[in-house]
Write a protein that holds these residues in place. Structure first.
Motif, PDB file in Angstrom:
ATOM      1  N   LYS A  75       0.836  -1.209   0.000  1.00 11.83           N
ATOM      2  CA  LYS A  75       0.000   0.000   0.000  1.00 11.83           C
ATOM      3  C   LYS A  75       0.867   1.253   0.000  1.00 11.83           C
ATOM      4  O   LYS A  75       0.573   2.221  -0.700  1.00 11.83           O
ATOM      5  N   LYS A  76       1.966   1.247   0.747  1.00 13.23           N
ATOM      6  CA  LYS A  76       2.873   2.403   0.771  1.00 13.23           C
ATOM      7  C   LYS A  76       3.602   2.561  -0.558  1.00 13.23           C
ATOM      8  O   LYS A  76       3.868   3.677  -0.991  1.00 13.23           O
TER       9      LYS A  76
ATOM     10  N   ASP B 130      -1.686   5.432  -4.397  1.00 13.06           N
ATOM     11  CA  ASP B 130      -2.968   5.825  -4.990  1.00 13.06           C
ATOM     12  C   ASP B 130      -3.987   4.686  -5.067  1.00 13.06           C
ATOM     13  O   ASP B 130      -5.151   4.930  -5.371  1.00 13.06           O
ATOM     14  N   ILE B 131      -3.569   3.459  -4.811  1.00  9.87           N
ATOM     15  CA  ILE B 131      -4.502   2.328  -4.877  1.00  9.87           C
ATOM     16  C   ILE B 131      -5.340   2.298  -3.595  1.00  9.87           C
ATOM     17  O   ILE B 131      -4.841   2.593  -2.516  1.00  9.87           O
ATOM     18  N   THR B 132      -6.612   1.961  -3.744  1.00 10.17           N
ATOM     19  CA  THR B 132      -7.456   1.838  -2.557  1.00 10.17           C
ATOM     20  C   THR B 132      -7.197   0.491  -1.899  1.00 10.17           C
ATOM     21  O   THR B 132      -6.734  -0.459  -2.546  1.00 10.17           O
ATOM     22  N   GLN B 133      -7.519   0.399  -0.636  1.00  7.42           N
ATOM     23  CA  GLN B 133      -7.348  -0.856   0.095  1.00  7.42           C
ATOM     24  C   GLN B 133      -8.200  -1.952  -0.548  1.00  7.42           C
ATOM     25  O   GLN B 133      -7.748  -3.087  -0.702  1.00  7.42           O
ATOM     26  N   ARG B 134      -9.417  -1.594  -0.930  1.00  8.13           N
ATOM     27  CA  ARG B 134     -10.326  -2.562  -1.565  1.00  8.13           C
ATOM     28  C   ARG B 134      -9.748  -3.101  -2.875  1.00  8.13           C
ATOM     29  O   ARG B 134      -9.783  -4.303  -3.140  1.00  8.13           O
ATOM     30  N   MET B 135      -9.201  -2.207  -3.707  1.00  8.97           N
ATOM     31  CA  MET B 135      -8.661  -2.613  -4.999  1.00  8.97           C
ATOM     32  C   MET B 135      -7.414  -3.478  -4.811  1.00  8.97           C
ATOM     33  O   MET B 135      -7.232  -4.479  -5.505  1.00  8.97           O
ATOM     34  N   LEU B 136      -6.547  -3.103  -3.867  1.00 12.68           N
ATOM     35  CA  LEU B 136      -5.348  -3.898  -3.605  1.00 12.68           C
ATOM     36  C   LEU B 136      -5.736  -5.287  -3.130  1.00 12.68           C
ATOM     37  O   LEU B 136      -5.209  -6.282  -3.619  1.00 12.68           O
ATOM     38  N   THR B 137      -6.677  -5.365  -2.222  1.00 16.30           N
ATOM     39  CA  THR B 137      -7.159  -6.662  -1.726  1.00 16.30           C
ATOM     40  C   THR B 137      -7.715  -7.505  -2.866  1.00 16.30           C
ATOM     41  O   THR B 137      -7.392  -8.688  -2.985  1.00 16.30           O
ATOM     42  N   MET B 138      -8.534  -6.897  -3.716  1.00 19.21           N
ATOM     43  CA  MET B 138      -9.153  -7.624  -4.827  1.00 19.21           C
ATOM     44  C   MET B 138      -8.088  -8.187  -5.780  1.00 19.21           C
ATOM     45  O   MET B 138      -8.126  -9.352  -6.154  1.00 19.21           O
ATOM     46  N   HIS B 139      -7.116  -7.357  -6.155  1.00 17.16           N
ATOM     47  CA  HIS B 139      -6.082  -7.815  -7.086  1.00 17.16           C
ATOM     48  C   HIS B 139      -5.181  -8.873  -6.455  1.00 17.16           C
ATOM     49  O   HIS B 139      -4.808  -9.847  -7.122  1.00 17.16           O
TER      50      HIS B 139
END
Length: 114
Positions: free
Chosen positions: A44-45, A49-58
């Protein structure tokens, strides 16, 4: 006929592109292809710019496709690390080639405008 496609090679290309297409997957893969395991917050750091939701999904999609592994350590607070798999490492030459082509394309378009 695979997935309604008449040409099986087209279907295979779509499968390959689906693994790396999108705004965030190539960036996630670029960080993980460096070889070290990364925690969610580290990723995330690195990709602010990525959201937590999008990072989790990917991350879940890439894990389902055996591109990365998710290791949960039994401790409090929980520690979770993501690391590229040996199979996932096979994407490196493809992504390197695409990055080189992207750089050339940017230059090409700049020259075209001038």
């Amino acid at each position: 006929m695979l997935n309604g496609q008449k040409n099986p090679s087209q279907c295979q290309m779509v499968v390959a592109l689906n693994m790396i297409v999108g705004k965030w997957k190539p960036i996630i893969l670029d960080h993980l292809l460096r070889g070290e395991a990364l925690r969610f917050n580290e990723l995330k750091k690195l990709i602010p710019d990525i959201t937590q939701r999008m990072l989790t999904m990917h991350l879940r999609e890439l894990e389902e496709q055996d591109i990365l592994t998710r290791t949960v350590y039994p401790q409090v607070p929980p520690k979770v690390e993501y690391q590229i798999t040996e199979y996932g490492m096979t994407l490196q030459p493809i992504l390197t080639t695409m990055q080189a082509w992207g750089a050339k394309h940017i230059e090409h378009m700049k020259e075209k405008v001038q």
